[in-house]
Design an enzyme around this catalytic site. Structure first.
Site: not given
Length: 268
Positions: A58, A103, A186, A246
């Site tokens: 990821d 998200y 993020y 995922h």
């Protein structure tokens, strides 16, 4: 780690700053990908290791590829799961084509996820994330809904993720909290590390699950399948797992172990 070690390789895995048993940064809101890259170099120096293969999942793909761009001579090859290398010269602006409740958009907003997660214990947050992210649909909340509220509390865990797994992961996040994990990745995505050439010059393997919701990010599937990604990673091999989600490394560990071992043996 066990499978690769049993094949004769030395295997290292670190808890990044603010994760697991590692101490959080003094100022989590200033944590960056640069920290992860610096820590990786320092770890290799401390252990006297000159060159490594990097295996990342990821958002771990970002520091793995960036480390190779900054320290090419120290990287033998890269294996990533669920995310390809992307160059700022060819951004995939999927945020612009998804609703406000996406998200990533929500978690980029300082304080929003902290308030959402803060209503629950760490174990329940981890549980909800595993349920949400193992689906093939992008996690998107409605206008008056928070991300954690998307999951019905009665929803069972994925079959490959046990209550014991959840207990272990929940206890780690109970210690570390989520502040650093929300900052990186993020809120650190536009960090400038002074890299001019974003073409990766080492062998690489990208493993994608066909049922991974990331493939539904606008532009992502085309970027990978069209071969555009290989303009930035010329020595890239791409493997699709038909049933992969995922969390393919937990869902299908035997398949993933074999893919990693094949790559290592090919490029050793």
């Amino acid at each position: 780690m066990v499978a690769v070690a049993e094949a004769g390789f030395r295997v290292l895995a670190s808890d990044s700053r603010g994760y697991g048993l590692s101490d959080p940064p003094l100022e989590p809101e200033k944590a960056s990908f640069g920290d992860l890259i610096e820590d990786l170099g320092a770890l290799l120096d401390a252990l006297g290791i000159d060159k490594v293969f990097l295996v990342a999942k990821d958002f771990g793909a970002f520091p793995a590829y960036l480390f190779s761009l900054l320290h090419q001579k120290r990287v033998q090859g890269i294996v990533t799961f669920n995310l390809p290398h992307r160059s700022p010269t060819h951004p995939i602006k999927y945020h612009e084509h998804l609703p406000e409740g996406f998200y990533i958009s929500r978690w980029k907003e300082p304080g929003r996820a902290e308030a959402d997660f803060g209503r629950l214990d760490a174990k329940t947050v981890v549980r909800n994330i595993y349920i949400l992210f193992s689906r093939s649909e992008i996690p998107i909340a409605t206008e008056n809904q928070e991300i954690m509220d998307i999951v019905d509390p009665s929803t069972p865990l994925p079959s490959w993720f046990t209550e014991g797994d959840l207990e272990e992961y929940g206890s780690m996040y109970q210690k570390s909290g989520f502040r650093t994990a929300l900052q990186v990745p993020y809120r650190a995505l536009k960090e400038d590390l002074g890299i001019a050439d974003f073409i990766v010059k080492v062998p690489a393997l990208l493993v994608m699950g066909e049922k991974d919701y990331v493939l539904k990010f606008p532009g992502m599937d085309e970027y990978i399948r069209s071969g555009k990604v290989k303009e930035f990673v010329p020595q890239l091999e791409i493997v699709y797992s038909p049933e992969g989600t995922h969390f393919i490394q937990e869902q299908s560990p035997d398949e993933v172990n074999q893919l990693i071992l094949n790559f290592l043996k090919k490029h050793i």
